[in-house]
Design a protein around this motif. Structure first.
Motif, PDB file in Angstrom:
ATOM      1  N   ASN A 196       0.758  -1.146  -0.065  1.00 56.57           N
ATOM      2  CA  ASN A 196       0.047   0.132   0.052  1.00 56.57           C
ATOM      3  C   ASN A 196       0.953   1.387   0.009  1.00 56.57           C
ATOM      4  O   ASN A 196       0.626   2.233  -0.785  1.00 56.57           O
ATOM      5  CB  ASN A 196      -0.825  -0.178   1.248  1.00 56.57           C
ATOM      6  N   ALA A 197       2.116   1.250   0.926  1.00 56.02           N
ATOM      7  CA  ALA A 197       2.694   2.360   0.807  1.00 56.02           C
ATOM      8  C   ALA A 197       3.415   2.598  -0.592  1.00 56.02           C
ATOM      9  O   ALA A 197       3.450   3.880  -1.049  1.00 56.02           O
ATOM     10  CB  ALA A 197       3.822   2.308   2.106  1.00 56.02           C
ATOM     11  N   ASP A 198       3.900   1.415  -1.013  1.00 52.13           N
ATOM     12  CA  ASP A 198       4.616   1.693  -2.332  1.00 52.13           C
ATOM     13  C   ASP A 198       3.541   2.125  -3.501  1.00 52.13           C
ATOM     14  O   ASP A 198       3.962   2.949  -4.306  1.00 52.13           O
ATOM     15  CB  ASP A 198       5.000   0.271  -2.815  1.00 52.13           C
ATOM     16  N   ALA A 199       2.222   1.742  -3.389  1.00 52.91           N
ATOM     17  CA  ALA A 199       1.401   2.194  -4.378  1.00 52.91           C
ATOM     18  C   ALA A 199       1.006   3.868  -4.071  1.00 52.91           C
ATOM     19  O   ALA A 199       0.814   4.522  -5.180  1.00 52.91           O
ATOM     20  CB  ALA A 199      -0.032   1.587  -4.140  1.00 52.91           C
ATOM     21  N   GLU A 200       0.956   4.393  -2.772  1.00 54.45           N
ATOM     22  CA  GLU A 200       0.854   5.892  -2.520  1.00 54.45           C
ATOM     23  C   GLU A 200       2.131   6.439  -2.923  1.00 54.45           C
ATOM     24  O   GLU A 200       1.924   7.474  -3.335  1.00 54.45           O
ATOM     25  CB  GLU A 200       0.794   5.635  -0.967  1.00 54.45           C
ATOM     26  N   LEU A 201       3.334   5.955  -2.992  1.00 52.39           N
ATOM     27  CA  LEU A 201       4.426   6.550  -3.262  1.00 52.39           C
ATOM     28  C   LEU A 201       4.436   6.832  -4.866  1.00 52.39           C
ATOM     29  O   LEU A 201       4.626   7.908  -5.399  1.00 52.39           O
ATOM     30  CB  LEU A 201       5.765   5.825  -3.048  1.00 52.39           C
ATOM     31  N   GLN A 202       4.019   5.688  -5.602  1.00 54.90           N
ATOM     32  CA  GLN A 202       3.903   5.819  -6.999  1.00 54.90           C
ATOM     33  C   GLN A 202       2.738   6.750  -7.525  1.00 54.90           C
ATOM     34  O   GLN A 202       2.843   7.546  -8.395  1.00 54.90           O
ATOM     35  CB  GLN A 202       3.681   4.488  -7.649  1.00 54.90           C
ATOM     36  N   ALA A 203       1.762   6.904  -6.747  1.00 51.88           N
ATOM     37  CA  ALA A 203       0.478   7.732  -6.952  1.00 51.88           C
ATOM     38  C   ALA A 203       0.935   9.278  -6.667  1.00 51.88           C
ATOM     39  O   ALA A 203       0.559  10.154  -7.558  1.00 51.88           O
ATOM     40  CB  ALA A 203      -0.622   7.380  -6.132  1.00 51.88           C
ATOM     41  N   SER A 204       1.683   9.484  -5.647  1.00 46.63           N
ATOM     42  CA  SER A 204       2.096  10.858  -5.449  1.00 46.63           C
ATOM     43  C   SER A 204       3.175  11.276  -6.246  1.00 46.63           C
ATOM     44  O   SER A 204       3.082  12.471  -6.811  1.00 46.63           O
ATOM     45  CB  SER A 204       2.810  10.788  -3.935  1.00 46.63           C
ATOM     46  N   LYS A 205       3.911  10.636  -6.919  1.00 47.18           N
ATOM     47  CA  LYS A 205       4.940  10.971  -8.096  1.00 47.18           C
ATOM     48  C   LYS A 205       4.062  11.504  -9.372  1.00 47.18           C
ATOM     49  O   LYS A 205       4.196  12.330 -10.037  1.00 47.18           O
ATOM     50  CB  LYS A 205       5.846  10.124  -8.318  1.00 47.18           C
ATOM     51  N   LYS A 206       2.888  10.379  -9.684  1.00 49.91           N
ATOM     52  CA  LYS A 206       2.279  10.629 -10.715  1.00 49.91           C
ATOM     53  C   LYS A 206       1.421  11.868 -10.545  1.00 49.91           C
ATOM     54  O   LYS A 206       1.070  12.883 -11.505  1.00 49.91           O
ATOM     55  CB  LYS A 206       1.504   9.523 -11.197  1.00 49.91           C
ATOM     56  N   LEU A 207       0.764  12.150  -9.277  1.00 47.65           N
ATOM     57  CA  LEU A 207       0.084  13.537  -9.078  1.00 47.65           C
ATOM     58  C   LEU A 207       0.898  14.734  -9.182  1.00 47.65           C
ATOM     59  O   LEU A 207       0.521  15.837  -9.542  1.00 47.65           O
ATOM     60  CB  LEU A 207      -0.555  13.343  -7.574  1.00 47.65           C
ATOM     61  N   GLU A 249       3.432  15.094 -10.824  1.00 43.92           N
ATOM     62  CA  GLU A 249       3.802  15.177 -12.195  1.00 43.92           C
ATOM     63  C   GLU A 249       2.665  16.074 -13.140  1.00 43.92           C
ATOM     64  O   GLU A 249       2.516  16.849 -13.966  1.00 43.92           O
ATOM     65  CB  GLU A 249       4.254  14.013 -13.154  1.00 43.92           C
ATOM     66  N   ALA A 250       1.305  15.454 -12.898  1.00 44.75           N
ATOM     67  CA  ALA A 250       0.202  16.000 -13.137  1.00 44.75           C
ATOM     68  C   ALA A 250      -0.012  17.491 -12.805  1.00 44.75           C
ATOM     69  O   ALA A 250      -0.533  18.329 -13.753  1.00 44.75           O
ATOM     70  CB  ALA A 250      -1.035  15.165 -12.802  1.00 44.75           C
ATOM     71  N   ALA A 251       0.207  17.674 -11.390  1.00 44.76           N
ATOM     72  CA  ALA A 251      -0.043  18.881 -11.144  1.00 44.76           C
ATOM     73  C   ALA A 251       1.032  20.008 -11.646  1.00 44.76           C
ATOM     74  O   ALA A 251       0.459  21.077 -11.845  1.00 44.76           O
ATOM     75  CB  ALA A 251       0.405  19.010  -9.426  1.00 44.76           C
ATOM     76  N   LYS A 252       2.105  19.700 -12.072  1.00 48.02           N
ATOM     77  CA  LYS A 252       3.347  20.457 -12.665  1.00 48.02           C
ATOM     78  C   LYS A 252       2.714  20.670 -14.012  1.00 48.02           C
ATOM     79  O   LYS A 252       2.916  21.974 -14.663  1.00 48.02           O
ATOM     80  CB  LYS A 252       4.684  19.724 -12.690  1.00 48.02           C
ATOM     81  N   GLU A 253       2.242  19.790 -14.642  1.00 58.10           N
ATOM     82  CA  GLU A 253       1.607  20.018 -15.989  1.00 58.10           C
ATOM     83  C   GLU A 253       0.365  20.843 -16.105  1.00 58.10           C
ATOM     84  O   GLU A 253       0.321  21.904 -16.734  1.00 58.10           O
ATOM     85  CB  GLU A 253       1.095  18.901 -16.616  1.00 58.10           C
ATOM     86  N   GLN A 268      -0.917  25.250 -17.410  1.00 61.94           N
ATOM     87  CA  GLN A 268      -2.134  25.885 -18.165  1.00 61.94           C
ATOM     88  C   GLN A 268      -3.413  25.792 -16.996  1.00 61.94           C
ATOM     89  O   GLN A 268      -3.859  24.610 -16.762  1.00 61.94           O
ATOM     90  CB  GLN A 268      -2.393  24.646 -19.183  1.00 61.94           C
ATOM     91  N   PRO A 269      -3.728  26.958 -16.555  1.00 55.68           N
ATOM     92  CA  PRO A 269      -4.752  27.132 -15.500  1.00 55.68           C
ATOM     93  C   PRO A 269      -6.103  26.625 -16.096  1.00 55.68           C
ATOM     94  O   PRO A 269      -6.975  26.122 -15.349  1.00 55.68           O
ATOM     95  CB  PRO A 269      -4.801  28.733 -15.359  1.00 55.68           C
ATOM     96  N   ALA A 270      -6.314  26.516 -17.357  1.00 50.42           N
ATOM     97  CA  ALA A 270      -7.493  25.856 -17.845  1.00 50.42           C
ATOM     98  C   ALA A 270      -7.814  24.428 -17.564  1.00 50.42           C
ATOM     99  O   ALA A 270      -8.546  24.035 -17.422  1.00 50.42           O
ATOM    100  CB  ALA A 270      -7.845  26.347 -19.433  1.00 50.42           C
ATOM    101  N   ALA A 271      -6.419  23.736 -17.481  1.00 55.74           N
ATOM    102  CA  ALA A 271      -6.490  22.291 -17.220  1.00 55.74           C
ATOM    103  C   ALA A 271      -7.196  21.993 -15.828  1.00 55.74           C
ATOM    104  O   ALA A 271      -7.866  20.866 -15.745  1.00 55.74           O
ATOM    105  CB  ALA A 271      -5.127  21.749 -17.429  1.00 55.74           C
ATOM    106  N   LEU A 272      -7.046  23.006 -14.989  1.00 56.27           N
ATOM    107  CA  LEU A 272      -7.702  22.746 -13.600  1.00 56.27           C
ATOM    108  C   LEU A 272      -9.189  23.113 -13.880  1.00 56.27           C
ATOM    109  O   LEU A 272      -9.871  22.012 -13.001  1.00 56.27           O
ATOM    110  CB  LEU A 272      -7.223  23.775 -12.763  1.00 56.27           C
ATOM    111  N   GLN A 273      -9.798  23.883 -14.882  1.00 57.66           N
ATOM    112  CA  GLN A 273     -11.008  23.805 -14.960  1.00 57.66           C
ATOM    113  C   GLN A 273     -11.630  22.698 -15.508  1.00 57.66           C
ATOM    114  O   GLN A 273     -12.942  22.110 -15.349  1.00 57.66           O
ATOM    115  CB  GLN A 273     -11.392  25.175 -15.492  1.00 57.66           C
ATOM    116  N   LEU A 274     -10.986  22.122 -16.426  1.00 57.55           N
ATOM    117  CA  LEU A 274     -11.398  20.795 -17.211  1.00 57.55           C
ATOM    118  C   LEU A 274     -11.484  19.668 -16.227  1.00 57.55           C
ATOM    119  O   LEU A 274     -12.364  19.023 -16.202  1.00 57.55           O
ATOM    120  CB  LEU A 274     -10.466  20.647 -18.251  1.00 57.55           C
ATOM    121  N   ARG A 275     -10.473  19.799 -15.204  1.00 57.37           N
ATOM    122  CA  ARG A 275     -10.406  18.586 -14.451  1.00 57.37           C
ATOM    123  C   ARG A 275     -11.782  18.822 -13.454  1.00 57.37           C
ATOM    124  O   ARG A 275     -12.175  17.703 -12.969  1.00 57.37           O
ATOM    125  CB  ARG A 275      -9.080  18.619 -13.698  1.00 57.37           C
TER     126      ARG A 275
END
Length: 304
Positions: free
Chosen positions: A192-203, A205-209, A213-220
């Motif tokens: 579970n901790a390993d999954a959380e670590l991988q998910a946090s890394k992906k999140l 990267e997504a937050a950086k992208e 583009q502020p419009a991406a937050l509105q789309l999300r």
């Protein structure tokens, strides 16, 4: 005379028949016959089939050559890691030397049984609990060697030894169950901790992208609203997006700046601003022209 000869012949035949019946023996296919003549062992071993012995002089003893399955009674002992266990086994053996099995040991079955029990208790004391539970093949081979060493002199060959069951105390069973449960829980937490670590890394990267583009937050946000509204069993409270507020604030500040720049200024007021003046440009533009400035400005122009 003839009658006497007939009677003698009948008596002779009867005596021969009686002798044959007393001397005849039948050895089965899976047996071998060991003959003792006046208490001395005869060198030849009688094979299967019909055979004759001397009545009153010879004694035939049949030995079974089949594989014998002998259960070993459960033996209680203490393992090397101080755990009390009860272990039972089964021994498969057969007679390969009929003469040795009859002469060298009184009862080879009883001898093999006692040797198996002694060897089983010895193997329990030399082993650990994990070996008894998981590495039985190695213990079976060691137990077979321990039994087979003295049995060879008795004309007996041990074919196989198998440990059937290992009985543990109830307290030990509960302890092992708790240990296994704790180990499974530890592995689950690590996964579970390993999954959380991988998910946090992906999140991340997504937050950086999305930050680029502020419009991406509105789309999300709209995607989340659509996913929640698909259930049709809950009330959705949609907050006013902060990014839209920031956009409106920036737009309003831009409009105010344009109005300040486009406001008309009298020509007499347009004077060069000295670097030492720290007042804002907006205050200078909005302040009314003083009379002194106008007069001085006119005087300067007349002199020029």
């Amino acid at each position: 005379m003839v009658e006497e000869l007939v009677a003698a012949g009948v008596a002779l035949v009867s005596a021969g028949a009686v002798y044959t019946m007393a001397a005849a023996r039948v050895v089965k296919q899976y047996e071998r016959g060991v003959v003792f003549r006046l208490g001395r062992l005869r060198p030849e071993v009688r094979g299967p089939g019909f055979t004759m012995i001397v009545p009153g002089v010879d004694k035939l003893r049949k030995v079974n050559m089949q594989i014998v399955t002998m259960p070993v009674p459960a033996q209680e002992g203490i393992t090397r890691d101080n755990v009390t266990v009860r272990v039972d086994a089964v021994v498969y053996f057969r007679v390969t030397g009929p003469a040795e099995a009859v002469v060298r040991v009184e009862d080879y079955r009883f001898a093999v049984s006692q040797m198996a029990q002694t060897s089983l208790r010895s193997i329990i004391g030399k082993s650990e609990l994990d070996d008894l539970l998981s590495d039985r093949e190695k213990l079976n081979q060691g137990l077979e060697l321990m039994i087979d060493s003295p049995a060879v002199e008795w004309g007996v060959t041990i074919d196989r030894v198998e440990i059937k069951d290992v009985s543990l105390p109830e307290t030990m069973k509960r302890s092992m169950a708790r240990q296994a449960e704790a180990d499974r829980e530890r592995r689950a937490r690590v996964i579970n901790a390993d999954a959380e670590l991988q998910a946090s890394k992906k999140l991340a990267e997504a937050a950086k992208e999305m930050s680029e583009q502020p419009a991406a937050l509105q789309l999300r946000l709209l995607q989340t609203v659509v996913a929640v509204a698909a259930e049709k069993n809950s009330t959705l409270v949609l907050p006013f997006p902060v990014e839209l507020l920031r956009f409106l604030e920036k737009a309003q500040q831009g409009q105010q700046g344009q109005q300040v720049v486009q406001q008309p200024v009298p020509p007499a007021v347009q004077q060069p601003v000295m670097p030492a003046v720290q007042q804002p440009v907006q205050e200078q533009l909005l302040s009314p022209p003083s009379r002194l400035d106008v007069v001085s400005g006119g005087a300067d122009s007349g002199q020029d």
